[in-house]
Write a protein that holds these residues in place. Structure first.
Motif, PDB file in Angstrom:
ATOM      1  N   VAL A  32      -5.117 -39.863  -2.446  1.00  0.00           N
ATOM      2  CA  VAL A  32      -4.971 -40.199  -1.264  1.00  0.00           C
ATOM      3  C   VAL A  32      -3.548 -40.879  -1.239  1.00  0.00           C
ATOM      4  N   ALA A  33      -3.055 -40.779  -0.239  1.00  0.00           N
ATOM      5  CA  ALA A  33      -1.794 -41.391   0.258  1.00  0.00           C
ATOM      6  C   ALA A  33      -1.725 -42.391   1.377  1.00  0.00           C
ATOM      7  N   SER A  34      -0.968 -43.509   1.369  1.00  0.00           N
ATOM      8  CA  SER A  34      -0.669 -44.395   2.227  1.00  0.00           C
ATOM      9  C   SER A  34       0.755 -44.237   2.584  1.00  0.00           C
ATOM     10  N   LEU A  35       0.965 -43.818   3.754  1.00  0.00           N
ATOM     11  CA  LEU A  35       2.532 -43.777   3.974  1.00  0.00           C
ATOM     12  C   LEU A  35       2.782 -44.690   5.079  1.00  0.00           C
ATOM     13  N   HIS A  36       4.059 -45.350   5.033  1.00  0.00           N
ATOM     14  CA  HIS A  36       4.602 -46.334   6.084  1.00  0.00           C
ATOM     15  C   HIS A  36       5.896 -46.053   6.537  1.00  0.00           C
ATOM     16  N   GLU A  37       5.997 -45.169   7.563  1.00  0.00           N
ATOM     17  CA  GLU A  37       7.082 -44.584   8.159  1.00  0.00           C
ATOM     18  C   GLU A  37       8.091 -45.862   8.907  1.00  0.00           C
ATOM     19  N   HIS A  38       9.276 -46.121   8.489  1.00  0.00           N
ATOM     20  CA  HIS A  38       9.978 -47.412   9.169  1.00  0.00           C
ATOM     21  C   HIS A  38      11.464 -47.232   9.132  1.00  0.00           C
ATOM     22  N   ARG A  39      12.011 -48.103   9.973  1.00  0.00           N
ATOM     23  CA  ARG A  39      13.723 -48.127   9.907  1.00  0.00           C
ATOM     24  C   ARG A  39      14.009 -48.234   8.632  1.00  0.00           C
ATOM     25  N   PRO A  41      16.711 -50.126   5.796  1.00  0.00           N
ATOM     26  CA  PRO A  41      17.377 -51.505   5.938  1.00  0.00           C
ATOM     27  C   PRO A  41      18.739 -51.388   6.562  1.00  0.00           C
ATOM     28  N   LYS A  42      19.512 -50.407   6.650  1.00  0.00           N
ATOM     29  CA  LYS A  42      20.669 -50.410   7.303  1.00  0.00           C
ATOM     30  C   LYS A  42      20.338 -50.219   8.984  1.00  0.00           C
ATOM     31  N   GLY A  43      19.193 -49.858   9.184  1.00  0.00           N
ATOM     32  CA  GLY A  43      19.038 -49.531  10.751  1.00  0.00           C
ATOM     33  C   GLY A  43      19.513 -48.173  11.246  1.00  0.00           C
ATOM     34  N   ASP A  44      20.062 -47.435  10.074  1.00  0.00           N
ATOM     35  CA  ASP A  44      20.642 -46.249  10.752  1.00  0.00           C
ATOM     36  C   ASP A  44      19.809 -44.911  10.176  1.00  0.00           C
ATOM     37  N   GLY A  45      18.533 -45.037   9.847  1.00  0.00           N
ATOM     38  CA  GLY A  45      17.801 -43.837   9.445  1.00  0.00           C
ATOM     39  C   GLY A  45      16.377 -44.447   9.520  1.00  0.00           C
ATOM     40  N   ARG A  46      15.356 -43.348   8.742  1.00  0.00           N
ATOM     41  CA  ARG A  46      14.056 -43.649   8.907  1.00  0.00           C
ATOM     42  C   ARG A  46      13.887 -43.430   7.204  1.00  0.00           C
ATOM     43  N   ASP A  47      12.794 -44.364   6.759  1.00  0.00           N
ATOM     44  CA  ASP A  47      12.412 -44.437   5.345  1.00  0.00           C
ATOM     45  C   ASP A  47      10.989 -44.406   5.495  1.00  0.00           C
ATOM     46  N   ILE A  48      10.210 -43.652   4.462  1.00  0.00           N
ATOM     47  CA  ILE A  48       8.927 -43.635   4.233  1.00  0.00           C
ATOM     48  C   ILE A  48       8.173 -44.349   2.878  1.00  0.00           C
ATOM     49  N   HIS A  57      -6.192 -46.407  -9.773  1.00  0.00           N
ATOM     50  CA  HIS A  57      -4.702 -46.336  -9.900  1.00  0.00           C
ATOM     51  C   HIS A  57      -3.902 -46.355  -8.429  1.00  0.00           C
ATOM     52  N   VAL A  58      -2.836 -47.108  -8.458  1.00  0.00           N
ATOM     53  CA  VAL A  58      -2.095 -47.261  -7.397  1.00  0.00           C
ATOM     54  C   VAL A  58      -0.665 -47.115  -7.934  1.00  0.00           C
ATOM     55  N   ALA A  59       0.273 -46.523  -7.104  1.00  0.00           N
ATOM     56  CA  ALA A  59       1.719 -46.298  -7.882  1.00  0.00           C
ATOM     57  C   ALA A  59       2.289 -46.288  -6.118  1.00  0.00           C
ATOM     58  N   ARG A  60       3.701 -47.054  -6.254  1.00  0.00           N
ATOM     59  CA  ARG A  60       4.331 -46.963  -5.063  1.00  0.00           C
ATOM     60  C   ARG A  60       5.898 -46.358  -5.453  1.00  0.00           C
ATOM     61  N   GLY A  61       6.342 -45.815  -4.266  1.00  0.00           N
ATOM     62  CA  GLY A  61       7.601 -45.015  -4.131  1.00  0.00           C
ATOM     63  C   GLY A  61       8.163 -44.993  -2.750  1.00  0.00           C
ATOM     64  N   LEU A  62       9.364 -44.511  -2.644  1.00  0.00           N
ATOM     65  CA  LEU A  62      10.180 -44.668  -1.390  1.00  0.00           C
ATOM     66  C   LEU A  62      10.744 -43.302  -1.173  1.00  0.00           C
ATOM     67  N   TRP A  66      14.807 -40.262   5.174  1.00  0.00           N
ATOM     68  CA  TRP A  66      13.548 -39.330   5.564  1.00  0.00           C
ATOM     69  C   TRP A  66      14.165 -38.641   6.546  1.00  0.00           C
ATOM     70  N   SER A  67      13.792 -37.043   6.308  1.00  0.00           N
ATOM     71  CA  SER A  67      14.197 -36.095   7.036  1.00  0.00           C
ATOM     72  C   SER A  67      13.310 -34.967   6.992  1.00  0.00           C
ATOM     73  N   ALA A  68      12.731 -34.546   8.233  1.00  0.00           N
ATOM     74  CA  ALA A  68      11.495 -33.617   8.251  1.00  0.00           C
ATOM     75  C   ALA A  68      12.211 -32.199   8.026  1.00  0.00           C
ATOM     76  N   GLN A  69      13.564 -31.989   7.915  1.00  0.00           N
ATOM     77  CA  GLN A  69      14.067 -30.838   7.679  1.00  0.00           C
ATOM     78  C   GLN A  69      14.233 -30.459   6.109  1.00  0.00           C
ATOM     79  N   LYS A  70      14.010 -31.371   5.163  1.00  0.00           N
ATOM     80  CA  LYS A  70      13.920 -31.138   3.773  1.00  0.00           C
ATOM     81  C   LYS A  70      13.286 -32.131   2.986  1.00  0.00           C
ATOM     82  N   PRO A  71      12.558 -31.809   1.964  1.00  0.00           N
ATOM     83  CA  PRO A  71      11.779 -32.976   1.097  1.00  0.00           C
ATOM     84  C   PRO A  71      12.932 -33.743   0.677  1.00  0.00           C
TER      85      PRO A  71
END
Length: 132
Positions: A32-39, A41-48, A57-62, A66-71
Motif C-alpha cells: 500500500v502507498a499513501s501519496l500526497h501530491e503538492h506544490r 517548497p519553492k512553488g515552481d513545481g510539484r512534489d509527491i 512497516h512504514v517508510a517515507r520518501g519524496l 514530479w513529472s508524469a513524463q518520466k519516473p
C-alpha cells in the motif's frame, strides 16, 4: 475502482491511497502507498510525498520535481527511528494520478533483521483519491 483526477496546480494538494501486488525477487506480496501530491517548497513545481506501508512497516520518501513524463528518483526510509533505507529506485506516477509504478530494490526483511538484504522490486499500484 480507480478514480481519475488531475493534479492540483494551485495552492492545494491531492491525497491518494494506492494498493496492489508487488514482486519482491519473484515473490508477490501486498503493498500500500499513501501519496500526497503538492506544490514544491519553492512553488515552481510539484512534489509527491510517498509513504509505503507493508503490515506494521512504514517508510517515507519524496519524488521531488514530479513529472508524469518520466519516473523520478525515490528513496524511502523506515520511520521507526532506525532510519534504515527500505526502498531505493524510481517511482512513476501517471498524469491522471491513477497509478504508481515502483522499480528498484527493497530490503527483503523490511528492516526486521540487523543486516539489510536488498532485492529487486517491481510494483504497479492502483490509486484512488481521498476526499479531504
Amino acid at each position: 475502482m480507480a478514480t481519475t483526477i488531475t493534479p492540483a496546480f494551485a495552492g492545494d494538494s491531492t491525497w491518494l491511497i494506492c494498493k496492489g501486488k508487488a514482486d519482491r525477487a519473484g515473490t508477490a506480496f501486498p503493498l500500500v502507498a499513501s501519496l500526497h501530491e503538492h506544490r514544491s517548497p519553492k512553488g515552481d513545481g510539484r512534489d509527491i510525498s510517498v509513504t509505503l506501508i507493508y503490515g506494521e512497516h512504514v517508510a517515507r520518501g519524496l519524488i521531488a520535481g514530479w513529472s508524469a513524463q518520466k519516473p523520478g528518483a525515490l528513496t524511502a526510509t523506515l520511520v521507526d527511528g532506525r532510519k534504515s533505507k527500505l526502498f531505493t529506485g524510481t517511482a512513476g506516477v501517471d498524469d491522471q494520478l491513477s497509478e504508481i509504478e515502483l522499480a528498484g530494490t527493497i530490503d527483503e526483511n523490511f528492516g526486521d533483521d540487523a543486516k539489510v538484504s536488498m532485492v529487486k522490486l517491481k510494483a504497479k499500484l492502483i490509486c484512488e483519491a481521498q476526499e479531504p
